[in-house]
Design an enzyme around this catalytic site. Structure first.
Site, PDB file in Angstrom:
ATOM      1  N   GLY A 224      -2.770   1.343   0.112  1.00  0.00           N
ATOM      2  CA  GLY A 224      -4.028   0.765   0.495  1.00  0.00           C
ATOM      3  C   GLY A 224      -4.096   0.218   2.150  1.00  0.00           C
ATOM      4  N   GLU A 258       3.100   2.680  -2.565  1.00  0.00           N
ATOM      5  CA  GLU A 258       2.269   3.962  -2.965  1.00  0.00           C
ATOM      6  C   GLU A 258       1.429   4.244  -1.672  1.00  0.00           C
ATOM      7  OE1 GLU A 258       0.102   2.971  -6.196  1.00  0.00           O
ATOM      8  OE2 GLU A 258       1.680   3.084  -7.603  1.00  0.00           O
ATOM      9  N   PRO A 259       1.922   4.489  -0.688  1.00  0.00           N
ATOM     10  CA  PRO A 259       0.948   4.693   0.657  1.00  0.00           C
ATOM     11  C   PRO A 259       0.669   6.055   0.576  1.00  0.00           C
ATOM     12  CG  PRO A 259       3.320   4.955   1.375  1.00  0.00           C
ATOM     13  CD  PRO A 259       3.211   4.784   0.097  1.00  0.00           C
ATOM     14  N   GLY A 260      -0.819   6.275   0.863  1.00  0.00           N
ATOM     15  CA  GLY A 260      -1.343   7.606   1.046  1.00  0.00           C
ATOM     16  C   GLY A 260      -1.874   7.824   2.487  1.00  0.00           C
ATOM     17  N   TYR A 301     -18.800   7.957   2.427  1.00  0.00           N
ATOM     18  CA  TYR A 301     -18.567   6.462   2.776  1.00  0.00           C
ATOM     19  C   TYR A 301     -19.046   6.086   4.185  1.00  0.00           C
ATOM     20  CZ  TYR A 301     -14.286   7.502   0.031  1.00  0.00           C
ATOM     21  OH  TYR A 301     -13.273   8.000  -0.793  1.00  0.00           O
ATOM     22  N   CYS A 327     -26.851  22.661   3.219  1.00  0.00           N
ATOM     23  CA  CYS A 327     -28.185  22.253   2.798  1.00  0.00           C
ATOM     24  C   CYS A 327     -28.276  20.792   2.076  1.00  0.00           C
ATOM     25  CB  CYS A 327     -28.775  23.400   1.835  1.00  0.00           C
ATOM     26  SG  CYS A 327     -28.588  24.841   2.852  1.00  0.00           S
TER      27      CYS A 327
HETATM   28  C1  PLP Z   1      -5.189   6.091  -4.054  1.00  0.00           C
HETATM   29  C2  PLP Z   1      -4.390   5.502  -4.581  1.00  0.00           C
HETATM   30  C3  PLP Z   1      -3.001   5.187  -3.554  1.00  0.00           C
HETATM   31  C4  PLP Z   1      -3.334   5.382  -2.050  1.00  0.00           C
HETATM   32  O1  PLP Z   1      -4.213   4.573  -1.695  1.00  0.00           O
HETATM   33  P1  PLP Z   1      -4.073   4.512   0.211  1.00  0.00           P
HETATM   34  O2  PLP Z   1      -5.344   3.626   0.392  1.00  0.00           O
HETATM   35  O3  PLP Z   1      -4.476   5.987   0.381  1.00  0.00           O
HETATM   36  O4  PLP Z   1      -2.968   4.062   0.725  1.00  0.00           O
HETATM   37  C5  PLP Z   1      -1.932   4.341  -4.106  1.00  0.00           C
HETATM   38  N1  PLP Z   1      -2.083   4.155  -5.441  1.00  0.00           N
HETATM   39  C6  PLP Z   1      -3.018   4.371  -6.228  1.00  0.00           C
HETATM   40  C7  PLP Z   1      -2.950   3.989  -7.559  1.00  0.00           C
HETATM   41  C8  PLP Z   1      -4.263   4.994  -5.869  1.00  0.00           C
HETATM   42  O5  PLP Z   1      -5.122   5.247  -6.840  1.00  0.00           O
END
Ligand code: PLP
Length: 402
Positions: A224, A258-260, A301, A327
């Protein structure tokens, strides 16, 4: 970077990811938590390209998966089984069984019903399921409502009281072993005080469980972390870590992260080519060969991405919308941006597109998914081919046989 050369070689549009940047972001985060045991579980959904996963696995990253498909990808990319975790609010029985058989580290449970199903499956195949529970701490992440997940009004997680009951049940079950706790309150969070608030609430639960002789090893703080798309101030990682560590005083746990977005967003660009300019009355549009099916975030978003025009001329600047050929009126990559006049063939770079870009792309309007390129050690290579129309119809062909 010679984008015109890349465009000549690989055609447009394409995604380009800077692996060196991903690496430096990975170590920035890891270092912030060096005072304690920690493990990064990269959130696969942000960018699930196998080469990206393989690269992260080589840095010793683990993987947070939200479907059996993502677990499959992580394993294909060479991830260690004991560094894969499984999250998500709607896991099916087949997916849970797959995860159990693959012997991953733990499943993040999101409801009591899911726990009972997992127990049943574990008993069927005579295995113990390691579990963690995603707690919904009811704190407001103060981000876009579509990516806020930590309030009771959101579908995610289990409230504290129910979580406690579930842990007690799991401890007494022959087929469940509680090993962790989890929270993830939203995405693109810039004000980390909400994460710290959640951490305090969840740490208190861990202490209460300890008193019941339920000893959790993993304290999973989710992802997050917000990044800079325009002019946002990214959270200070030192402060982020200090707030978490403060809430964990007296607890011996491994911090899971859990960084994305944080790892990949700013490391990626989407490169697209100008097709036409047009005016509807006085409204100016720059029509490009990339579209919402390639990069959905602006349409979904109203997300902002920095736009850079690579062109000789810098004359006649005026405001325009950068739109794709789909479209839908909601098909745009950017709105009200000041750009010089463009000509067909000019390249436009859409910045910070490494997260939730390709992974959210689709074939809408039967458009081929674009190719993905990686930049590493001064070299560019292709890590996913551009799709062909044959690829798109392959699964339907059998119905045409007679
Ligand atoms: C999407 C998600 C993440 C990653 O979120 P980011 O905002 O990209 O860091 C981590 N944990 C869970 C459970 C998620 O659903």
């Amino acid at each position: 970077m010679d984008y015109y050369e890349l465009a000549k070689q690989y055609k447009t549009p394409f995604y380009l990811y800077d692996f060196d940047k991903i690496k430096s972001r990975f170590y920035m985060l890891k270092d912030a938590f060096r005072a304690r045991k920690s493990q990064i579980f990269y959130a696969v959904k942000a960018n699930s390209n196998l080469s990206v996963l393989k690269f992260l696995a080589s840095l010793d990253s683990g993987f947070d998966c939200v479907s059996a498909g993502e677990i499959y990808r992580a394993l294909k990319a060479g991830a260690k089984k004991y560094k894969i975790i499984f999250s998500g609010v709607g896991k099916s029985a087949d997916e849970l069984e797959y995860a159990l058989k693959e012997n991953i580290l733990y499943v993040n449970l999101e409801s009591e019903a899911e726990m009972l199903l997992l127990e049943q499956i574990a008993s069927k195949i005579q295995k113990t399921a390691r579990i963690s529970i995603r707690v919904n701490p009811n704190v407001d992440a103060k981000t876009h409502p579509y990516i806020s997940t930590g309030l009771h009004e959101n579908k995610f997680g289990v409230d504290i009281e129910n979580a406690k009951k579930m842990y007690i049940y799991a401890k007494n079950s022959k087929f469940l072993e509680p090993v962790g706790v989890h929270f993830h309150i939203g995405s693109q969070i810039l004000d980390i005080s909400s994460i710290h608030e959640a951490s305090n609430i969840v740490a208190k639960l861990v202490k209460e469980l300890l008193a019941l002789k339920i000893n959790l090893k993993f304290f999973d703080i989710g992802g997050g972390l917000g990044v800079c798309y325009k002019d946002e101030q990214e959270p200070n990682l030192y402060d982020y870590a200090q707030g978490i560590l403060a809430s964990l005083q007296g607890l011996d746990v491994c911090i899971g992260m859990e960084p994305g977005r944080f790892l990949v967003a700013n490391a990626g660009e989407f490169v697209t080519k100008v097709l036409y300019e047009k005016f509807n009355s006085s409204k100016r549009f720059v029509v490009v060969d990339g579209a919402m099916n390639d990069l959905l975030r602006p349409s979904l978003y109203e997300a902002y991405h920095e736009i850079k025009l690579l062109a000789q001329s810098h004359e006649n600047e005026s405001f325009c919308d950068i739109v794709g050929g789909i479209c839908e009126s909601g098909d745009f990559l950017a709105k009200n941006r000041k750009l010089p006049s463009t000509k067909s063939g000019d390249l436009i770079i859409v910045k910070s597109a490494g997260a939730y870009g390709f992974s959210m792309s689709s074939n809408y309007n039967t458009r081929n998914k674009v190719c993905e390129l990686a930049y590493e050690n001064g070299k560019v290579r292709m890590i996913r081919k551009r799709e062909s129309y044959e690829d798109q119809i392959a699964l339907e062909l059998e119905f045409l046989k007679d």
